[in-house]
Scaffold this motif. Structure first.
Motif, short mmCIF file in Angstrom:
data_model
loop_
_atom_site.label_atom_id
_atom_site.label_comp_id
_atom_site.label_asym_id
_atom_site.label_seq_id
_atom_site.Cartn_x
_atom_site.Cartn_y
_atom_site.Cartn_z
N ILE A 300 -75.58 54.94 -52.98
CA ILE A 300 -74.68 55.98 -53.48
C ILE A 300 -73.58 56.22 -52.44
O ILE A 300 -73.86 56.71 -51.35
CB ILE A 300 -75.45 57.29 -53.73
CG1 ILE A 300 -76.67 57.01 -54.62
CG2 ILE A 300 -74.55 58.34 -54.34
CD1 ILE A 300 -77.63 58.18 -54.71
N PRO A 301 -72.33 55.88 -52.75
CA PRO A 301 -71.25 56.09 -51.79
C PRO A 301 -70.89 57.57 -51.65
O PRO A 301 -71.10 58.37 -52.56
CB PRO A 301 -70.09 55.30 -52.39
CG PRO A 301 -70.38 55.26 -53.86
CD PRO A 301 -71.87 55.25 -54.00
N SER A 302 -70.34 57.94 -50.50
CA SER A 302 -69.88 59.30 -50.24
C SER A 302 -68.36 59.29 -50.05
O SER A 302 -67.76 58.26 -49.77
CB SER A 302 -70.55 59.88 -48.98
OG SER A 302 -71.95 59.87 -49.11
N ARG A 303 -67.75 60.45 -50.20
CA ARG A 303 -66.29 60.53 -50.08
C ARG A 303 -65.80 60.22 -48.67
O ARG A 303 -64.69 59.75 -48.48
CB ARG A 303 -65.83 61.93 -50.48
CG ARG A 303 -66.02 62.24 -51.96
CD ARG A 303 -65.48 63.61 -52.30
NE ARG A 303 -65.62 63.91 -53.72
CZ ARG A 303 -65.23 65.05 -54.28
NH1 ARG A 303 -64.70 66.01 -53.50
NH2 ARG A 303 -65.38 65.25 -55.57
N ASP A 304 -66.63 60.50 -47.68
CA ASP A 304 -66.21 60.28 -46.29
C ASP A 304 -66.38 58.84 -45.85
O ASP A 304 -66.14 58.50 -44.70
CB ASP A 304 -66.99 61.20 -45.35
CG ASP A 304 -68.50 61.01 -45.45
OD1 ASP A 304 -68.93 60.11 -46.20
OD2 ASP A 304 -69.24 61.77 -44.80
N GLY A 305 -66.78 57.96 -46.75
CA GLY A 305 -66.95 56.56 -46.41
C GLY A 305 -68.38 56.17 -46.09
O GLY A 305 -68.70 54.99 -46.05
N ASP A 306 -69.23 57.18 -45.82
CA ASP A 306 -70.64 56.90 -45.59
C ASP A 306 -71.33 56.69 -46.94
O ASP A 306 -70.67 56.65 -47.99
CB ASP A 306 -71.30 58.05 -44.82
CG ASP A 306 -70.79 58.12 -43.38
OD1 ASP A 306 -70.29 57.11 -42.88
OD2 ASP A 306 -70.89 59.20 -42.78
#
Length: 331
Positions: A300-306
């Protein structure tokens, strides 16, 4: 002669045929895949690959002594250099006459004998290790050993100084101006040196023992697909493929496998090496976290790139963008 007797195996069934050994240019991790096969009618029996011989206690002792000797020689030579230069500088500042060779003779005669005594301390450390439950006997032995160590040091450096004074300065060397004071002074210094070398030996032995245990554990992982960990008096065995994820926790690692979490004293890097040796496709998703790729359910990708990794056991682990490319790499 029964060739199987060397391996403690008996033929399974049928008429035993000719033994054949499969070796073939193997090296590194592949060398343990070597095995002996023999025909047994309709089935083939496969003998478990033999483990490589472990590092012997004698080899550990040699490694510890070699490392300790090099460390002691380098450190003591540096100390002698600084002390000799200090004596020359102090004499010049005070306006005292001092033959230039004297500080070098005094300092290097002392450290030469100290370096030569490292093997003696290695024997004492091996015979009387400082381990829990044996402190009293070990301390008594090392208290006695420090006195012998100091006596050998004093006698040795006096002999070297007498030889050097006669050969270089053309005069005699006198040590015992005030015997009790001089001996007490030397013993105080020698006691500190003894304790320091003893500590270095103990630390090096611990490093070599952990290195041997790691090698044995990797061998076990390659051979059986199981991980073995020692924690205090306990030994933990885990099926390597049952591992879901592992996370570093200070000097320990939390390992999730078989529906339970185990706190083990091992580095994350060493655990990763064992898992790879066992054939498990592990991937690092964070500097303090690894996962079994076969147990990943969703990324699951996150908005901060993590990103987050959802595992088959329901755990959701945070990953760093720095390691995202490893997940995209083919297994």
């Amino acid at each position: 002669m029964d060739l199987m007797s060397n391996y403690g195996e008996k033929p399974l069934s049928g008429e035993p045929g000719r033994d054949e050994v499969q070796t073939g240019g193997m090296s590194g991790d592949e060398e343990e895949t070597q095995c002996r096969r023999f025909p047994t009618g309709r089935r083939w029996g496969i003998i478990t690959p033999m483990s490589p011989p472990s590092v012997s206690d004698a080899e550990v002792d040699r490694r510890v002594l070699r490392s300790a000797s090099l460390i002691a020689a380098a450190f003591l030579a540096g100390v002698a250099l600084v002390n000799a230069l200090t004596l020359l500088t102090d004499a010049a500042r005070a306006g005292r006459p001092l033959d230039p060779p004297v500080p070098w003779i005094l300092e290097y005669s002392s450290v030469t004998v100290l370096a030569a005594l490292v093997p003696v301390l290695a024997l004492l450390e091996r015979r009387f290790p400082l381990k829990p439950g044996a402190w009293r006997g070990a301390l008594l032995a090392h208290a006695t050993g420090s006195v012998v160590f100091s006596a050998l040091h004093i006698c040795g450096m006096i002999v070297l100084r007498k030889i050097a004074y006669a050969a270089i300065l053309g005069k005699s060397y006198r040590f015992f101006d005030e015997p009790l004071r001089d001996l007490a002074y030397e013993y105080r210094k020698d006691l500190l040196t003894y304790a320091t070398i003893l500590l270095v030996l103990a630390l090096l032995r611990g490093v070599e023992e952990r290195r041997r245990e790691t090698a044995l554990a990797r061998s076990e992982a390659r051979k059986t697909g199981r991980l073995v960990f020692k924690s205090g008096g306990r030994t933990v065995w885990l099926d390597a493929r049952s591992l879901h994820w592992a996370e570093a926790a200070a000097n320990y690692v939390d390992v999730r496998a078989n529906g339970a979490t185990h706190l083990l004293r091992i580095s994350l890097t060493a655990l990763e090496q064992q898992l790879r040796a066992a054939g498990v496709d592990v991937v690092r998703v964070h500097r303090s976290r690894i996962v079994n790729r076969a147990k990943i359910m969703e990324i699951i990708p996150s908005r901060d790139g993590d990103f987050h990794v959802r595992m088959s056991d329901g755990a959701e682990l945070k990953g760093s963008r720095r390691y995202r490319h490893l997940l995209n790499r083919a297994s």
